[in-house]
Design an enzyme around this catalytic site. Structure first.
Site, PDB file in Angstrom:
ATOM      1  CG  ASN A  16     -30.041 -78.406  23.169  1.00 47.45           C
ATOM      2  OD1 ASN A  16     -30.896 -77.933  22.436  1.00 47.45           O
ATOM      3  ND2 ASN A  16     -28.742 -78.288  22.922  1.00 47.45           N
ATOM      4  NE  ARG A  66     -18.154 -97.343  23.834  1.00 41.82           N
ATOM      5  CZ  ARG A  66     -17.565 -97.086  22.674  1.00 41.82           C
ATOM      6  NH1 ARG A  66     -16.545 -96.248  22.634  1.00 41.82           N
ATOM      7  NH2 ARG A  66     -17.991 -97.635  21.563  1.00 41.82           N
ATOM      8  CG  LEU A  94     -26.218 -94.058  23.349  1.00 38.04           C
ATOM      9  CD1 LEU A  94     -27.573 -93.513  22.923  1.00 38.04           C
ATOM     10  CD2 LEU A  94     -26.166 -94.287  24.854  1.00 38.04           C
ATOM     11  CG  HIS A 110     -24.998 -83.475  14.760  1.00 39.45           C
ATOM     12  ND1 HIS A 110     -23.952 -84.054  15.453  1.00 39.45           N
ATOM     13  CD2 HIS A 110     -24.465 -82.941  13.633  1.00 39.45           C
ATOM     14  CE1 HIS A 110     -22.833 -83.891  14.758  1.00 39.45           C
ATOM     15  NE2 HIS A 110     -23.112 -83.224  13.647  1.00 39.45           N
ATOM     16  CG  ASP A 145     -25.713 -97.074  10.566  1.00 43.66           C
ATOM     17  OD1 ASP A 145     -24.822 -97.903  10.828  1.00 43.66           O
ATOM     18  OD2 ASP A 145     -26.761 -97.342   9.953  1.00 43.66           O
ATOM     19  CG  ASP A 147     -23.869 -87.740  14.419  1.00 46.69           C
ATOM     20  OD1 ASP A 147     -24.574 -87.846  15.427  1.00 46.69           O
ATOM     21  OD2 ASP A 147     -22.750 -87.187  14.433  1.00 46.69           O
ATOM     22  CD  GLU A 176     -28.256 -77.341  19.029  1.00 41.93           C
ATOM     23  OE1 GLU A 176     -27.488 -77.935  18.276  1.00 41.93           O
ATOM     24  OE2 GLU A 176     -28.016 -77.197  20.252  1.00 41.93           O
TER      25      GLU A 176
HETATM   26  C1  GRF Z   1     -25.580 -78.935  21.182  1.00 46.72           C
HETATM   27  O1  GRF Z   1     -25.115 -77.950  20.311  1.00 46.72           O
HETATM   28  C2  GRF Z   1     -25.953 -80.196  20.442  1.00 46.72           C
HETATM   29  O2  GRF Z   1     -26.320 -79.968  19.124  1.00 46.72           O
HETATM   30  C3  GRF Z   1     -24.657 -80.988  20.472  1.00 46.72           C
HETATM   31  O3  GRF Z   1     -24.058 -80.680  21.698  1.00 46.72           O
HETATM   32  C4  GRF Z   1     -24.486 -79.398  22.119  1.00 46.72           C
HETATM   33  C5  GRF Z   1     -24.978 -79.543  23.527  1.00 46.72           C
HETATM   34  O4  GRF Z   1     -25.189 -78.302  24.138  1.00 46.72           O
HETATM   35  N1  GRF Z   1     -24.927 -82.400  20.302  1.00 46.72           N
HETATM   36  P1  GRF Z   1     -25.871 -78.217  25.551  1.00 46.72           P
HETATM   37  O5  GRF Z   1     -25.092 -79.107  26.512  1.00 46.72           O
HETATM   38  O6  GRF Z   1     -27.291 -78.669  25.404  1.00 46.72           O
HETATM   39  O7  GRF Z   1     -25.784 -76.775  25.951  1.00 46.72           O
END
Ligand code: GRF
Length: 198
Positions: A16, A66, A94, A110, A145, A147, A176
């Site tokens: 991503n 954290r 976080l 997500h 909260d 997600d 994505e």
């Molecule tokens: C994605 O599928 C995202 O939805 C989830 O973790 C994955 C990350 O994939 N939160 P990448 O590291 O971007 O390949």
């Protein structure tokens, strides 16, 4: 054109992150990744390195707790004048000082149609096990909260009878990789912080 300054938080493969880096190669794309933060060594850091983007590692073991880790991470993001934080496969929660400092400025991607399969790193496997006919991906605003912050956009993906976790994950990730850059582009044209319900 001033471009929205994006900081990306990662823990994994970084596909991503890569989709944002590729989108930002277009000089007309209204955002660019200025810093990448990881909570562990991961392939995503290599993507940042190749793209010439500043990268920083924040392993929990280096900090008292954290919150201290998140404070250090917030500091780096602020030093880079980050206007939007994108959690792209970031697998740590976080802490409140961080979510408060960047309120309305943190989004997360997500791999499910939230609110389904929230709060898990195994959302794809869970969708398959549950036998749902469709799943997908969601980008939402990060709040305290997990997600459950306001949903900004979703893409649907059909579950096929012969799907494995991997085949389904690949189709979700293909969605994505266009959803995230499209959405960041949209956010770049809006006032920030994004509005949150009180
Ligand atoms: C994605 O599928 C995202 O939805 C989830 O973790 C994955 C990350 O994939 N939160 P990448 O590291 O971007 O390949």
């Amino acid at each position: 054109m001033s471009r929205l300054r994006v900081g990306v938080l990662v823990s994994g493969r970084g596909s991503n992150l890569e989709s944002l880096v590729q989108a930002a190669k277009d000089p007309l794309y209204p955002a660019r990744v200025v810093v990448v933060c990881a909570n562990r060594e991961c392939p995503a850091l290599e993507i940042a390195k190749k793209a010439g983007i500043t990268r920083r590692l924040f392993p929990l073991a280096k900090y008292a707790d954290r919150e201290a880790r998140d404070r250090a991470m917030a500091q780096i993001l602020l030093e880079h004048d980050v206007e939007l934080v994108v959690c792209a496969g970031y697998d740590a929660i976080l802490e409140r000082p961080f979510t408060r400092r960047f309120k309305g400025r943190i989004i997360n991607i997500h791999p499910s149609l939230l609110p389904e399969f929230a709060g898990t790193m195994d959302a794809v496997a869970m969708a398959l096990e549950a036998g749902v006919a469709e799943t997908g991906c969601t980008v939402h605003i990060v709040t305290d909260d997990i997600d459950a912050g306001p949903i900004l956009a979703q893409r649907r993906v059909e579950v096929r009878p012969d799907d494995t976790v991997e085949s389904l994950r690949q189709r979700i990730q293909a969605e994505e990789h266009s959803l995230l850059p499209d959405l960041v582009k949209g956010i770049a044209g809006q006032p920030l912080p994004l509005p949150l319900p009180r």
